[in-house]
Write an enzyme that holds these catalytic residues in place. Structure first.
Site, PDB file in Angstrom:
ATOM      1  N   ASN A  13      39.663  -6.820 -23.713  1.00 22.11           N
ATOM      2  CA  ASN A  13      40.239  -7.921 -24.486  1.00 22.11           C
ATOM      3  C   ASN A  13      40.991  -7.383 -25.694  1.00 22.11           C
ATOM      4  O   ASN A  13      40.790  -6.239 -26.104  1.00 22.11           O
ATOM      5  CB  ASN A  13      39.136  -8.891 -24.920  1.00 22.11           C
ATOM      6  N   CYS A  14      41.850  -8.240 -26.243  1.00 21.29           N
ATOM      7  CA  CYS A  14      42.639  -7.908 -27.419  1.00 21.29           C
ATOM      8  C   CYS A  14      41.723  -7.333 -28.508  1.00 21.29           C
ATOM      9  O   CYS A  14      40.631  -7.848 -28.699  1.00 21.29           O
ATOM     10  CB  CYS A  14      43.313  -9.182 -27.915  1.00 21.29           C
ATOM     11  N   PRO A  15      42.108  -6.282 -29.163  1.00 21.60           N
ATOM     12  CA  PRO A  15      43.413  -5.618 -29.149  1.00 21.60           C
ATOM     13  C   PRO A  15      43.480  -4.384 -28.243  1.00 21.60           C
ATOM     14  O   PRO A  15      44.439  -3.634 -28.322  1.00 21.60           O
ATOM     15  CB  PRO A  15      43.587  -5.204 -30.606  1.00 21.60           C
TER      16      PRO A  15
END
Length: 75
Positions: A13-15
């Site tokens: 998941n981000c980042p």
């Protein structure tokens, strides 16, 4: 389209997809293409913003099933 390097960021998941792409691009020559395969839905907007901020060209984005494919050209 000739892809010079591909990274798999599925499950991240981000980042993390952006950080892995940034690292991969730093190891590439100007004009080379990087393909990123992600499962994070937010990656579509994240890579648009990343390309704008860094000057790398976002060549292509597509959704294939539950995966998001991004192709960036190294500036």
């Amino acid at each position: 389209m000739h892809i010079d390097k591909e990274i798999d960021t599925r499950g991240l998941n981000c980042p993390l997809p952006i950080l892995k792409a940034k690292k991969a691009l730093s190891e590439m020559e100007s004009g080379q293409l990087l393909k990123i395969v992600a499962t994070d839905g937010g990656s579509m907007r994240d890579f648009k913003a990343f390309a704008r901020q860094t000057g790398n060209e976002l060549v292509e984005q597509q959704e294939v099933g539950s995966e998001f494919i991004h192709v960036l050209r190294r500036r």
